[in-house]
Design a protein around this motif. Structure first.
Motif, PDB file in Angstrom:
ATOM      1  N   ASP A 118       0.832  -1.205   0.000  1.00  0.00           N
ATOM      2  CA  ASP A 118       0.000   0.000   0.000  1.00  0.00           C
ATOM      3  C   ASP A 118       0.872   1.262   0.000  1.00  0.00           C
ATOM      4  O   ASP A 118       1.670   1.478   0.911  1.00  0.00           O
ATOM      5  N   GLN A 158       0.142   4.401   0.467  1.00  0.00           N
ATOM      6  CA  GLN A 158      -0.098   5.334   1.562  1.00  0.00           C
ATOM      7  C   GLN A 158       0.594   4.876   2.845  1.00  0.00           C
ATOM      8  O   GLN A 158       1.169   5.689   3.579  1.00  0.00           O
ATOM      9  N   VAL A 159       0.551   3.581   3.111  1.00  0.00           N
ATOM     10  CA  VAL A 159       1.222   3.043   4.298  1.00  0.00           C
ATOM     11  C   VAL A 159       2.728   3.236   4.174  1.00  0.00           C
ATOM     12  O   VAL A 159       3.399   3.677   5.118  1.00  0.00           O
ATOM     13  N   GLU A 219      -1.934  -1.672   6.827  1.00  0.00           N
ATOM     14  CA  GLU A 219      -2.379  -2.049   5.486  1.00  0.00           C
ATOM     15  C   GLU A 219      -3.703  -2.802   5.548  1.00  0.00           C
ATOM     16  O   GLU A 219      -4.598  -2.579   4.713  1.00  0.00           O
ATOM     17  N   LEU A 268      -6.481  -0.279   6.006  1.00  0.00           N
ATOM     18  CA  LEU A 268      -6.817   0.450   4.783  1.00  0.00           C
ATOM     19  C   LEU A 268      -7.545  -0.429   3.780  1.00  0.00           C
ATOM     20  O   LEU A 268      -8.379   0.054   3.015  1.00  0.00           O
ATOM     21  N   GLU A 269      -7.254  -1.727   3.789  1.00  0.00           N
ATOM     22  CA  GLU A 269      -7.956  -2.637   2.879  1.00  0.00           C
ATOM     23  C   GLU A 269      -9.442  -2.719   3.217  1.00  0.00           C
ATOM     24  O   GLU A 269     -10.246  -3.106   2.369  1.00  0.00           O
TER      25      GLU A 269
END
Length: 292
Positions: A96, A98-99, A145, A148-149
């Protein structure tokens, strides 16, 4: 046995993750079993940049000083050091963007004791006092992550997030770059105070530190788009499920048969609770109450 879903205290079924947050400071009502006062400290103002803007690198915070024995740009303050850590995370399977960008922004060495700063960017947990540890970078990135998923649609950030177990404040700092608002609660007063000091220089306006019993969650801020825990028990506390928004996701360690722990993902859907057990992990045990 699945916990019974009921509306969280001080919230309504129509409440959403974008609801107006409560005024600060606050004191929670006295629960059954004894008083639990929660103090809220807002760490002030900073800006968030995207991975494209920072190239997974960042400059030292304004007014901050390089760690003793290093110099800005070539030592632990260098974005290149964090970029190498991020590259290792990518090789370990964290994908990810963003992560990865958030992990590259936060200087992990500022959250560990001075004697351990040279190990700050290794993929290892480190002691932070009071029998607690800062989690491995890989474990932090993996859990974030997973959070966010669980997003519905494709929002830029998570909504309001509750973190159980502030510890030294590192994961809360990373979370602040991934969520619109973060409430982080710690039961150990010594760690709560340490996290407050560690986070002061970052000046993060969307991060609120709370001292209190994490097993009770924080109903005043509910419902939450996501909840993440840094301690594991034999079951997910019902308060966490109640305070999780429909469509939200919870990621936490859970003690399985035989005492081993595994990551669990809990999704709260309109049809009920869906729970998924993942890989083995090792976290400190989840405890109730507060302590100095």
């Amino acid at each position: 046995m699945k916990p019974t879903l009921q509306p969280a205290p001080n919230s309504s079924p129509k409440a959403t993750a974008g609801a107006v947050r409560p005024a600060f400071p606050v004191r929670l009502p006295v629960p059954v079993g004894g008083p639990v006062a929660i103090k809220v400290i807002a760490a002030c103002a900073g800006s968030v940049r995207t991975s494209a803007q920072i190239g997974l690198k960042s400059k030292p915070a304004k007014g901050s000083q390089p760690v003793q024995g290093t110099s800005a740009g070539i030592g632990l303050d260098s974005g290149a050091v964090r970029a190498r850590m991020v590259h290792k995370l990518q090789l370990q399977g964290v994908a990810d963007a963003q992560v990865l960008a958030a992990m590259g922004l936060v200087e992990r060495h500022r959250f560990v004791d001075s004697a351990l700063v040279n190990q700050a960017y290794e993929d290892t947990s480190l002691p932070i006092g009071l029998g607690q540890t800062i989690s491995k970078p890989n474990v932090v990135a993996r859990m974030l992550e997973l959070l966010l998923e669980g997003r519905q649609g494709a929002p830029d950030k998570l909504g309001r997030v509750l973190e159980i177990g502030t510890g030294c404040g590192y994961q809360a700092a990373v979370l602040s770059h991934l969520a619109r608002e973060v409430y982080s609660i710690e039961r150990l007063r010594g760690l709560h105070d340490k996290a407050r000091e560690n986070l002061r220089f970052l000046r993060l306006p969307n991060l609120h530190l709370l001292y209190g019993d994490g097993m009770l969650g924080y109903a005043r801020g509910a419902p939450y788009a996501a909840i993440i825990a840094a301690a594991g028990g034999e079951a997910i506390p019902p308060a966490w499920i109640e305070q999780l928004a429909v469509g939200g996701r919870l990621v936490a360690p859970l003690q399985a048969a035989g005492g081993a722990q595994a990551l669990v993902v809990v999704d709260k859907t309109p049809q009920g609770i869906r729970q998924t057990l993942l890989e083995a992990v090792h976290f400190v045990p989840l405890k109730s109450g507060t302590s100095y």
